[in-house]
Every structure is written in structure tokens, then in C-alpha cells.
Design an enzyme around this catalytic site. Sequence first.
Site, PDB file in Angstrom:
ATOM      1  N   ASP A   1      -8.766   6.719  12.573  1.00 27.39           N
ATOM      2  CA  ASP A   1      -8.977   5.440  11.928  1.00 27.39           C
ATOM      3  C   ASP A   1     -10.187   4.799  12.623  1.00 27.39           C
ATOM      4  O   ASP A   1     -10.699   5.314  13.629  1.00 27.39           O
ATOM      5  CB  ASP A   1      -7.718   4.573  12.038  1.00 27.39           C
ATOM      6  CG  ASP A   1      -7.581   3.574  10.896  1.00 27.39           C
ATOM      7  OD1 ASP A   1      -8.608   3.271  10.245  1.00 27.39           O
ATOM      8  OD2 ASP A   1      -6.465   3.092  10.655  1.00 27.39           O
TER       9      ASP A   1
ATOM     10  N   HIS B   1      -5.513  -3.367  13.145  1.00 29.81           N
ATOM     11  CA  HIS B   1      -6.879  -3.892  13.113  1.00 29.81           C
ATOM     12  C   HIS B   1      -7.073  -4.968  14.181  1.00 29.81           C
ATOM     13  O   HIS B   1      -8.180  -5.132  14.708  1.00 29.81           O
ATOM     14  CB  HIS B   1      -7.197  -4.497  11.738  1.00 29.81           C
ATOM     15  CG  HIS B   1      -7.319  -3.486  10.643  1.00 29.81           C
ATOM     16  ND1 HIS B   1      -6.224  -3.003   9.951  1.00 29.81           N
ATOM     17  CD2 HIS B   1      -8.397  -2.869  10.117  1.00 29.81           C
ATOM     18  CE1 HIS B   1      -6.625  -2.142   9.050  1.00 29.81           C
ATOM     19  NE2 HIS B   1      -7.938  -2.037   9.121  1.00 29.81           N
TER      20      HIS B   1
ATOM     21  N   ARG C   1       0.832  -1.204   0.000  1.00 32.20           N
ATOM     22  CA  ARG C   1       0.000   0.000   0.000  1.00 32.20           C
ATOM     23  C   ARG C   1       0.869   1.257   0.000  1.00 32.20           C
ATOM     24  O   ARG C   1       0.387   2.338  -0.358  1.00 32.20           O
ATOM     25  CB  ARG C   1      -0.917   0.015   1.220  1.00 32.20           C
ATOM     26  CG  ARG C   1      -1.917  -1.131   1.263  1.00 32.20           C
ATOM     27  CD  ARG C   1      -2.571  -1.251   2.631  1.00 32.20           C
ATOM     28  NE  ARG C   1      -3.408  -0.096   2.935  1.00 32.20           N
ATOM     29  CZ  ARG C   1      -3.930   0.131   4.147  1.00 32.20           C
ATOM     30  NH1 ARG C   1      -3.682  -0.723   5.153  1.00 32.20           N
ATOM     31  NH2 ARG C   1      -4.684   1.188   4.357  1.00 32.20           N
TER      32      ARG C   1
ATOM     33  N   LYS D   1      -2.562   9.249   5.135  1.00 36.17           N
ATOM     34  CA  LYS D   1      -2.686   8.326   6.259  1.00 36.17           C
ATOM     35  C   LYS D   1      -1.469   7.389   6.291  1.00 36.17           C
ATOM     36  O   LYS D   1      -0.798   7.217   5.266  1.00 36.17           O
ATOM     37  CB  LYS D   1      -3.994   7.526   6.171  1.00 36.17           C
ATOM     38  CG  LYS D   1      -4.122   6.615   4.951  1.00 36.17           C
ATOM     39  CD  LYS D   1      -5.499   5.986   4.912  1.00 36.17           C
ATOM     40  CE  LYS D   1      -5.586   4.908   3.854  1.00 36.17           C
ATOM     41  NZ  LYS D   1      -6.931   4.348   3.701  1.00 36.17           N
TER      42      LYS D   1
END
Length: 336
Positions: free
Chosen positions: A250, A184, A141, A171
Site C-alpha cells: 500500500d 492512512h 468498499r 487487497k
Amino acid sequence: MSVKLPGPLMIDIAGTELTDLDRERLCHPLVGGIILFTRNYRDRAQLTALCDEIHALREPRLLIAVDHEGGRVQRFRDGFTRLPPMRALGQLHDSDPAAALAAARAAGFVLAAELRACGVDYSFTPVLDLDYGPSRVIGDRAFHRDPAVVVALASALGVGLKAGGMGTCGKHFPGHGYVIPDSHVELPVDDRPLAAMADDLRPYRELALDAVMAAHVIYECFDCNTAVFSNKWITYLRNKLKFNGVVFTDDLSMAGAGVVGDMLARVQTAWAAGCDMLLVCNAPDAVAQVLDGWQPESDPRRAARLARLLPAEAVRYPDPHRYRESLQTLAGLATP
């Protein structure tokens, strides 16, 4: 219900159409936006109808957002151009910087143009995290390890996004690329001194961004809280880096956000830290808890920052010539 300024919550829905409960929650004065996921997409016609209905719910209309970066983080696929991971642009930059910058501009334009044609206002992109290598969540990413290359490519992508009718969101502030765990499912801790984070902070120092998304990472040099919950980091962003755009959290349902307690505590702490818009996703019961139990003091300055992200037009169709040229530019890049 007439709401003059957007509320500070961004929530989600379960399906491809709105339920009565969805409509009720989206009209709550604390809500200012909605984030869409793959589960909310069937095809472009359905997405357009959904966005039209969401935009018609209230005035000013809600901000409709999505995580649509390219590579493995692209929520809508069938009917949309498969965009390359940002690392592909960084690798191209190593051999042909001019071609990489052209590809970044094209990727930004195609990304924004296709979403805006369906009524989606905003995507949480670009990723500014540096590609240190071992991260479980960032990986391809990221554009590159070199912050100068990240700045150049993210700037070019931003030019394309703006041409397609969309703002930028850098981000994950102040940098998620160094730590290995995925926030996460875990709580990452970055143990470097602040001086060692100069490369990570450089994109935020040099780029003109409309918004940033703060990370669920603890940076021991600065605070015992994650950046999302840290007034020290938000103050640093505002005062030292001179950032005057929107600060998003987030997703507050992520494991990395659990450090401060339940969802009501997370929302209260992030708001007190200085975040402007708070994402509560994949947790419908927690949304109910927050809407029932949170009574923040209104802050017109924060609401005005949020309002600036909303495009003037609910739907914007791309210039067909530029769109075709951009697709041709992207044709040679690998996509997942």
C-alpha cells in the site's frame, strides 16, 4: 534509456500533464509504474493523451494504475460510469445471488473497459476485506461479511475485469476489515490469533489473483511489523497460500507505514520483506530521496512478475454490445 524489465517503484505526478521532472523520474530504471489520482484527471481526452505520453516514454512501457473500485473510491468520475460500492453487490446477493453475480461481472467489465479505452492498464481492485462493520476506511468498499460471498462476487468481478482487458489485485492482505483505525492516518493493530483470521484469509486462498496489495496493519499473532514490512506474511502468502503473482505495498507515505522510519527505510524494508512493487505517493521529496539513495540488488523473478501485469495492448476498446449490456445490468444499482 532502454529498460528490459520494469523497476520496483510506482510513483505519481502532480498535475494533468507531464513536467520535465516527471519525465526524468519516470525514465529512472528503478521506476516501473505510475499511479494516477483525481488531480491527474480533467476529462477522457486529457487522460488518453497523458497515458499515451507516459506509454511512449520507454520500452517496455510503464504500468499505469489507479484506485478505481467504485463507490467512494473512484478517481475518475465525469465521463466515466459511476460504479456502485461493492457492498451494494453484497446486499443484492442476499436476496438474488444470480443477479448479484451478473452485476459483479458487469461492474468489472465496465470498470476495465472504460479505463483501458483511455490507456490506463490496471486498477487496484477487488477489495477482499470482510465487512465487519466498524472499520473507518473499509466500510462499504467491502462486498460482505461472509467470505464465501466475497469469493463469489470477487471472482465474478475478476471475470469482468479480464474480459475488459485488465488483471486483478486483491487487497488488503491479509485483511483490513476487522480493525477500526484508518491506516492512512493511524497504525492499526489486529490482536486476533491466526486461527481467528481464517475467514479473512479465505479469499486469498481460493481466488486466482494476478496481484495482492499488502496492508499497513500489524497482526500481533504473526509479527511486530505491518504486513507490508513482514517477511513472515509474504512468505506465508507465497508458501502456504501458493500465491505466485505480484505483491504491491500500500502507499508507503501513509501513516501506518511510519513504523520503520523515513521513506528510504520503508522502501528498503518492504523490498527485503518480499514485496515486488513499492508505492511512493503524494511525497515528491521522498521520491527524490529514494531515487538518489536506494540501490537494490536486481531480482529478475520479481521484475518478470511485474511484466506479466502489463497488457499486450496499450489501449483496448470494449466490445460495444457487451458494454451496452453491462451498463444495463448496472442501471438499477445505487451509486454515490
